[in-house]
Write a protein that holds these residues in place. Structure first.
Motif, PDB file in Angstrom:
ATOM      1  N   SER A   1       0.835  -1.205   0.000  1.00  0.00           N
ATOM      2  CA  SER A   1       0.000   0.000   0.000  1.00  0.00           C
ATOM      3  C   SER A   1       0.874   1.260   0.000  1.00  0.00           C
ATOM      4  CB  SER A   1      -0.943  -0.007   1.187  1.00  0.00           C
ATOM      5  OG  SER A   1      -0.221   0.013   2.392  1.00  0.00           O
TER       6      SER A   1
ATOM      7  N   PHE B   1       3.791   1.519  -1.423  1.00  0.00           N
ATOM      8  CA  PHE B   1       4.291   1.612  -2.795  1.00  0.00           C
ATOM      9  C   PHE B   1       3.251   2.258  -3.707  1.00  0.00           C
ATOM     10  CE2 PHE B   1       4.386  -0.458  -6.990  1.00  0.00           C
ATOM     11  CZ  PHE B   1       5.598   0.033  -7.453  1.00  0.00           C
ATOM     12  N   PHE B   2       1.990   1.806  -3.611  1.00  0.00           N
ATOM     13  CA  PHE B   2       0.944   2.375  -4.459  1.00  0.00           C
ATOM     14  C   PHE B   2       0.653   3.830  -4.098  1.00  0.00           C
ATOM     15  CE2 PHE B   2      -0.342  -2.105  -5.398  1.00  0.00           C
ATOM     16  CZ  PHE B   2      -0.127  -2.018  -6.756  1.00  0.00           C
TER      17      PHE B   2
ATOM     18  N   MET C   1       2.801   6.008  -2.833  1.00  0.00           N
ATOM     19  CA  MET C   1       3.909   6.838  -3.315  1.00  0.00           C
ATOM     20  C   MET C   1       3.857   6.999  -4.822  1.00  0.00           C
ATOM     21  SD  MET C   1       7.110   5.807  -0.925  1.00  0.00           S
ATOM     22  CE  MET C   1       8.139   7.068  -1.639  1.00  0.00           C
ATOM     23  N   ASN C   2       3.461   5.964  -5.550  1.00  0.00           N
ATOM     24  CA  ASN C   2       3.335   6.089  -6.992  1.00  0.00           C
ATOM     25  C   ASN C   2       2.171   6.994  -7.374  1.00  0.00           C
ATOM     26  OD1 ASN C   2       5.451   4.717  -8.155  1.00  0.00           O
ATOM     27  ND2 ASN C   2       4.457   2.742  -7.886  1.00  0.00           N
ATOM     28  N   TYR C   3       1.147   7.057  -6.543  1.00  0.00           N
ATOM     29  CA  TYR C   3       0.002   7.921  -6.847  1.00  0.00           C
ATOM     30  C   TYR C   3       0.338   9.384  -6.562  1.00  0.00           C
ATOM     31  CZ  TYR C   3      -4.701   9.835  -6.784  1.00  0.00           C
ATOM     32  OH  TYR C   3      -5.811  10.595  -7.034  1.00  0.00           O
TER      33      TYR C   3
ATOM     34  N   ILE D   1       3.492  10.763  -5.832  1.00  0.00           N
ATOM     35  CA  ILE D   1       4.764  11.205  -6.402  1.00  0.00           C
ATOM     36  C   ILE D   1       4.866  10.591  -7.784  1.00  0.00           C
ATOM     37  CG2 ILE D   1       7.262  11.220  -6.148  1.00  0.00           C
ATOM     38  CD1 ILE D   1       6.800  10.730  -3.145  1.00  0.00           C
ATOM     39  N   SER D   2       4.659  11.403  -8.797  1.00  0.00           N
ATOM     40  CA  SER D   2       4.681  10.883 -10.162  1.00  0.00           C
ATOM     41  C   SER D   2       6.108  10.520 -10.546  1.00  0.00           C
ATOM     42  CB  SER D   2       4.144  11.947 -11.113  1.00  0.00           C
ATOM     43  OG  SER D   2       4.104  11.447 -12.416  1.00  0.00           O
ATOM     44  N   PRO D   3       6.335   9.303 -11.036  1.00  0.00           N
ATOM     45  CA  PRO D   3       7.696   8.897 -11.354  1.00  0.00           C
ATOM     46  C   PRO D   3       8.243   9.502 -12.639  1.00  0.00           C
ATOM     47  CG  PRO D   3       6.176   7.121 -11.817  1.00  0.00           C
ATOM     48  CD  PRO D   3       5.383   8.218 -11.170  1.00  0.00           C
TER      49      PRO D   3
ATOM     50  N   LYS E   1       4.520  14.090 -17.099  1.00  0.00           N
ATOM     51  CA  LYS E   1       3.501  13.854 -18.111  1.00  0.00           C
ATOM     52  C   LYS E   1       3.581  14.991 -19.122  1.00  0.00           C
ATOM     53  CE  LYS E   1       0.545  11.409 -14.947  1.00  0.00           C
ATOM     54  NZ  LYS E   1      -0.593  11.483 -14.054  1.00  0.00           N
TER      55      LYS E   1
END
Length: 52
Positions: A21, A23-24, A26-28, A30-32, A35
């Motif tokens: 959770s 990990f998900f 942080m990915n949501y 903090i955009s890796p 865009k």
């Protein structure tokens, strides 16, 4: 003691769920990657789109 094994695996399972959770989240938040909007920006001279 074999009687304690289910509690050990339960703790590992909750730790795994917490890390997953995290990990998900942080990915949501903090955009890796950036865009980029290609519709508004003029393409580069050296930009070659993929074609088949």
């Amino acid at each position: 003691m074999p009687q304690m094994a289910p509690l050990y695996w339960l703790m590992l399972f909750f730790f795994f769920l917490f890390i997953l959770s995290l990990f998900f989240m942080m990915n949501y938040f903090i955009s890796p990657f950036e865009k980029k909007d290609h519709a508004l920006k003029k393409p580069d001279i050296h930009f070659k789109p993929w074609t088949l």
